[in-house]
Design a protein around this motif. Structure first.
Motif, mmCIF file in Angstrom:
data_model
loop_
_atom_site.group_PDB
_atom_site.id
_atom_site.type_symbol
_atom_site.label_atom_id
_atom_site.label_comp_id
_atom_site.label_asym_id
_atom_site.label_seq_id
_atom_site.Cartn_x
_atom_site.Cartn_y
_atom_site.Cartn_z
ATOM 1 N N HIS A 115 40.309 -2.813 -41.930
ATOM 2 C CA HIS A 115 40.418 -2.186 -40.606
ATOM 3 C C HIS A 115 39.149 -2.484 -39.808
ATOM 4 O O HIS A 115 38.029 -2.277 -40.303
ATOM 5 N N LEU B 168 44.352 -5.122 -35.370
ATOM 6 C CA LEU B 168 45.383 -4.580 -36.242
ATOM 7 C C LEU B 168 44.906 -4.646 -37.693
ATOM 8 O O LEU B 168 44.092 -5.501 -38.062
ATOM 9 N N ILE C 52 48.997 -9.904 -41.217
ATOM 10 C CA ILE C 52 48.917 -8.563 -40.631
ATOM 11 C C ILE C 52 50.177 -7.746 -40.892
ATOM 12 O O ILE C 52 50.281 -6.612 -40.399
#
Length: 263
Positions: free
Chosen positions: A215, A220, A243
């Protein structure tokens, strides 16, 4: 009855034997005298022998030294042997254009312009910037005899991508490619949620799949997989990201094996 008178007898005084005279103490032995005499004689013997050797050597005629110039060797007849090809000598390949050893993008993928924009090369400063502490890494790379690096990468759609780096070292003093490979593997093993497997045919090359997404603010969540291996003076780094889901082991392993075959 008449009583016979008996003259009184004087009591005999008890005689106490005189104690035997104590033996006179022996004089204390002076230790080390004999040892010192022997040691002194040995030293004098060595000195005398050395002096005799110098005298004998000084009286001898000087030994003639061989000539520094050697006779020229006759060249063998016939044509000179041709140099080894790249298939026979891998140093021929790695001393050439390092970018030609990188994998080509698969059909349907597009090259990542951020990676190939510098004509496929990554200089020392650019490579140091890929680490968390580029300032300290910059100095370490100089000490590690960093020579050059080639890089490529491609994207498949907007959810999946690959980056491959070939970092080459001069290795005039140490096997820096091997050292840096082991160092990176150590830190990758410490990441939580990481599984690892050896890359066949590489000795100690490893593939790492991180099941927990990374993160970063403004991005994303991203799942990552990596591979680290080395061959000769080249360190291989592979990064695969997605992702949408964790990167399968088979996907990063396939890229690693095909890239190592080109080295």
């Amino acid at each position: 009855m008449p009583v016979e008178l008996v003259e009184p007898v004087e009591p005999v005084a008890s005689v106490t034997p005189e104690p035997a005279p104590e033996p006179e103490p022996r004089p204390r032995r002076r230790r080390g005298r004999t040892t010192l005499l022997i040691a002194g004689a040995a030293v004098l013997g060595v000195v005398a022998g050395t002096c005799t050797g110098y005298v004998v050597q000084a009286g001898r005629a000087p030994t003639k030294l061989p000539s520094l110039s050697q006779p020229a060797l006759a060249q063998a007849k016939g044509p000179a042997p041709e140099p080894l090809s790249a298939a026979q000598d891998r140093r021929v390949r790695t001393d050439g254009d390092l970018r030609k050893l990188l994998l080509k993008k698969p059909a349907g993928a597009r090259y990542d312009g951020a990676l190939t924009g510098n004509d496929g090369w990554m200089d020392l400063a650019d490579y140091a910037e890929t680490f968390d502490k580029p300032g300290s890494v910059f100095g370490e790379l100089i000490s590690s005899e960093y020579r050059r690096a080639a890089v490529t990468g491609w994207d498949v759609g907007s959810t999946y991508g690959v980056e491959i780096r070939l970092i080459q070292y001069r290795q005039e003093e140490t096997m820096d490619a091997s050292v840096d490979s082991k160092d990176q593997q150590y830190w990758k093993d410490l990441k939580a949620g990481t599984d690892s497997w050896p890359i066949p045919g590489t000795g100690d090359g490893m593939v790492y799949v991180h099941s927990r997404p990374e993160h970063k603010p403004g991005y994303l969540p991203q799942y990552n997989a990596e591979a680290v291996a080395w061959r000769g003076d080249i360190l291989l780094e592979i990064y695969v990201w997605d992702i949408t889901k964790p990167v399968p082991k088979a996907k990063v392993m396939d890229v690693a094996k095909r890239q190592m075959e080109r080295l």
